[in-house]
Motif scaffolding. Structure first.
Motif, PDB file in Angstrom:
ATOM      1  N   ASP A 165       7.218   1.512  10.186  1.00 32.33           N
ATOM      2  CA  ASP A 165       7.704   0.290   9.566  1.00 32.33           C
ATOM      3  C   ASP A 165       7.174  -0.955  10.269  1.00 32.33           C
ATOM      4  O   ASP A 165       6.795  -1.935   9.625  1.00 32.33           O
ATOM      5  N   VAL A 213       3.154  -4.508  10.180  1.00 39.63           N
ATOM      6  CA  VAL A 213       4.251  -3.844   9.477  1.00 39.63           C
ATOM      7  C   VAL A 213       3.661  -2.884   8.466  1.00 39.63           C
ATOM      8  O   VAL A 213       2.528  -3.032   8.003  1.00 39.63           O
ATOM      9  N   GLU A 260      12.294  -4.241   6.461  1.00 37.65           N
ATOM     10  CA  GLU A 260      10.951  -4.349   7.030  1.00 37.65           C
ATOM     11  C   GLU A 260      10.453  -5.793   6.949  1.00 37.65           C
ATOM     12  O   GLU A 260       9.822  -6.293   7.882  1.00 37.65           O
TER      13      GLU A 260
END
Length: 341
Positions: free
Chosen positions: A252, A236, A219
């Motif tokens: 994500d 994110v 991520e």
């Protein structure tokens, strides 16, 4: 359509646009005409801009006809979203390119969702991510070289975090890592993420460090790439909640550009081994992406492990793109293509 209208009204009002919903009876051609006439009479002869995109075709035609008969200054526009343009039909034909007008929150509200949290607003998370940037880049750029080791690290980190009430940082490999895996652990040790002395024992220095090796690194890899590309809006670890059901989902990474949404899912372990489960993940990604982003949403799955041809075909069936193992380093090229359309 009434539920969708409620969502659209909420999205417009959040932008400071006043809205009024007017009931329209479209049960028969007669009621369509009567409703169109009533609305035209209510709106009177004020200058009007009528967006004729979508909706019930007979309703749209009836409204356009009646508004044109009453309004002194009527403008008709059709949003050709797939070609990023506005087609002006009246008072004179013309084409205007769309601008980047919609952010993540605009699209979420129009779909009946709201943002509840994301890491872009967490300065401490960003500082920690910057501190381990070199390790994150190595893991992402050379993902295929660490394929098996990612699974091992993920499993040990998962053990460490298994009990929500008790962090168990001390874990053990089946055998002492060597070669490139050992070098990766040495760098992680230098960064203060783990304690490791070239043997089978490893200690995660914090819950956050364990979460990083459980999958957070991928991520963060996406976060770095997005930060460099600077799309119109992006986040994110985005958490959303439905206005209707109060159900919360986490994504994500989500990108808003050219008035549409790209949803990115990152998988570092537990993926690529069980085909039925993998297809389930892909189906869920497709469904949730359409729910928060509509039919124009795009989906991308990043996997640290290779994905077989059958699963890739199922992903194509659900309109989900895949970058796996060595392909992860192509994420910047993929994002550039999507941003440019």
């Amino acid at each position: 359509m009434r539920e969708a209208a409620t969502n659209l009204k909420r999205a417009l009002e959040a932008r400071g646009v006043g809205c009024k919903r007017i009931a329209f009876d479209d049960a028969t051609p007669e009621t369509i005409r009567a409703s169109a006439e009533a609305i035209a009479m209510e709106l009177g002869t004020e200058p009007l801009l009528f967006n004729v995109t979508g909706g019930h075709k007979l309703m749209t035609l009836a409204l356009a006809e009646n508004l044109e008969a009453l309004a002194d200054d009527l403008h008709l526009v059709y949003a050709e979203t797939r070609h990023d343009r506005l087609d002006w039909l009246k008072p004179s034909p013309g084409i205007e390119p769309m601008t980047n007008a919609l952010g993540i929150d605009d699209i979420l509200r129009a779909q009946g969702y709201r943002r509840t949290a994301d890491s872009n607003q967490d300065a401490f998370w960003q500082a920690d991510a910057d501190a381990r940037a070199s390790l994150t880049r190595k893991m992402g750029d050379d993902a295929e070289r660490y394929e098996r080791f990612f699974g091992t690290l993920n499993r040990l980190a998962d053990y460490a975090l298994a009990d929500e009430n008790r962090f168990d940082p001390r874990q053990e490999f089946e055998y002492a890592p060597g070669g490139r895996n050992a070098e990766l652990l040495r760098e992680a040790s230098r960064l203060g993420l783990v304690q490791w002395d070239d043997d089978t024992l490893i200690t995660f220095t914090s819950r956050e460090a364990a979460a990083y090796f459980r999958g957070g690194w991928l991520e963060e890899y996406v976060w770095y790439k997005l930060r460099g590309l600077r799309p119109h809006d992006w986040a994110v670890n985005l958490k959303t909640q439905s206005y209707a059901t109060q159900i919360e989902n986490e994504f994500d990474a989500v990108v808003a550009h050219r008035n549409r949404l790209l949803v990115i899912e990152c998988k570092t372990a537990g993926f690529g081994r069980n085909e039925a489960r993998d297809v389930g993940y892909i189906y869920k990604l497709a469904q949730l992406s359409d729910q928060i982003g509509g039919s124009m949403s795009q989906k991308l799955l990043l996997s640290a492990r290779p994905i077989n041809a059958d699963v890739r075909q199922r992903a194509r069936d659900y309109r989900v793109d895949i970058l796996a193992a060595a392909e992860i380093r192509q994420v910047v090229d993929y994002l550039r293509r999507w941003l440019q359309g």
